[in-house]
Design an enzyme around this catalytic site. Structure first.
Site, mmCIF file in Angstrom:
data_model
loop_
_atom_site.group_PDB
_atom_site.id
_atom_site.type_symbol
_atom_site.label_atom_id
_atom_site.label_comp_id
_atom_site.label_asym_id
_atom_site.label_seq_id
_atom_site.Cartn_x
_atom_site.Cartn_y
_atom_site.Cartn_z
ATOM 1 C CD GLU A 126 -38.396 30.135 -46.610
ATOM 2 O OE1 GLU A 126 -37.667 29.392 -45.927
ATOM 3 O OE2 GLU A 126 -39.333 30.808 -46.126
ATOM 4 C CB THR A 161 -37.669 30.885 -42.600
ATOM 5 O OG1 THR A 161 -38.662 31.377 -43.519
ATOM 6 C CG2 THR A 161 -36.315 30.872 -43.274
ATOM 7 C CB SER A 261 -46.886 38.784 -44.367
ATOM 8 O OG SER A 261 -47.804 37.712 -44.258
#
Length: 283
Positions: A126, A161, A261
């Site tokens: 990310e 995030t 996840s």
């Protein structure tokens, strides 16, 4: 054994959206399908995709013509996407919208002359993607790590995030003492904040905590860290195969949290193992 499962355990909205996209593409694509990097940070889920014929590559240069490339939940480096489009490959964007936000902020504020500081893991996909959208220099600050001197008057601070809120605030506060202008944009996703608050609440109510998710998952590791600060008997596992009965000696109630996840079937596997655990001294 009583098991209390966190309300937020398992796939977040962004991950479920991406997983559904991959499955749909795998069912309808006429040619090979690959994801640009592991679609999510969970080995069990990636193995399921492999069974569906979905491969994983690290770079667009590894795929042949006619391949459909799915962008992982964490996003991708802009240059790789440009290469894919330049070759005429079909690109399906599975980037979580919450990840697109720091990408856009980095691009806009760097164009306005800010030196962008990102609180997170420099090696995470990310963060690599966010950096690629910046039009100027970026500095990545590891949570809890040293903050280097930044030769700029204007600094913009954003976060991975999945960052812990207190870590982001600490960096913003430190930079505010050094620079004339500091602009902070909280890019931590709503699900992360809710999941972390849920984990704190759960850890206060139980005798032990099991956090389920990939060892390579940043948000899962952060959940384990948060729970361990409150309940020292906290374990991070990927599946029930790692659990040990002796961990739960004397426990009446065990809390179960899971990363964004972590598939539902993995969470249920761990919950089932815990529910079936026989406590010494009980019939």
């Amino acid at each position: 054994m009583e098991v209390k499962i966190a309300k937020t355990a398992g796939f977040c909205w962004g991950v479920r959206r991406t997983v559904d996209k991959v499955m749909e593409v795998a069912d309808h694509a006429s040619g090979p399908v690959v994801t640009l990097g592991p679609i999510i940070h969970n080995p069990q889920a990636v193995a399921r995709f492999r069974e569906k014929g979905v491969g994983t590559v690290d770079a667009v240069g590894e795929v042949g013509d006619g391949t459909t490339v799915v962008v992982r939940t964490h996003g991708a480096v802009k240059e790789e996407l440009d290469r894919a489009e330049g070759r005429g490959l079909e690109v399906v964007d599975g980037t979580c919208p919450y990840v697109k936000y720091p990408q856009a902020i980095a691009q806009r504020l760097s164009a306005e002359g800010y030196h962008v500081v990102i609180v997170g893991d420099a090696n995470h996909a990310e963060i690599k993607g966010v950096i690629s959208y910046s039009e100027g220099p970026c500095t990545v600050v590891k949570p809890g790590g040293p903050i280097p001197e930044i030769p700029a008057k204007k600094v913009a601070v954003i976060a991975q995030t999945t960052c812990i809120g207190a870590d982001f605030e600490a960096v913003v506060g430190a930079l505010a003492l050094r620079h004339k202008e500091v602009r902070a944009v909280n890019t931590i996703c709503n699900d992360t904040e809710e999941r972390q608050a849920d984990a704190r609440s759960l850890a206060r109510e139980v005798d032990a905590v099991v956090v389920v998710g990939g060892k390579n998952s940043a948000n899962t590791r952060h959940l384990a860290e948060i729970c361990r600060e409150i309940q020292p008997r906290t374990w991070h596992v990927e599946t029930e195969a790692e659990l040990r009965p002796e961990w739960f000696t004397g426990c009446q109630v065990v809390g179960l949290s899971a990363g964004a996840s972590t598939p539902d079937w993995v969470v249920e596997g761990v919950a089932g193992w815990l529910r079936g655990l026989h406590r010494p001294g009980t019939p």
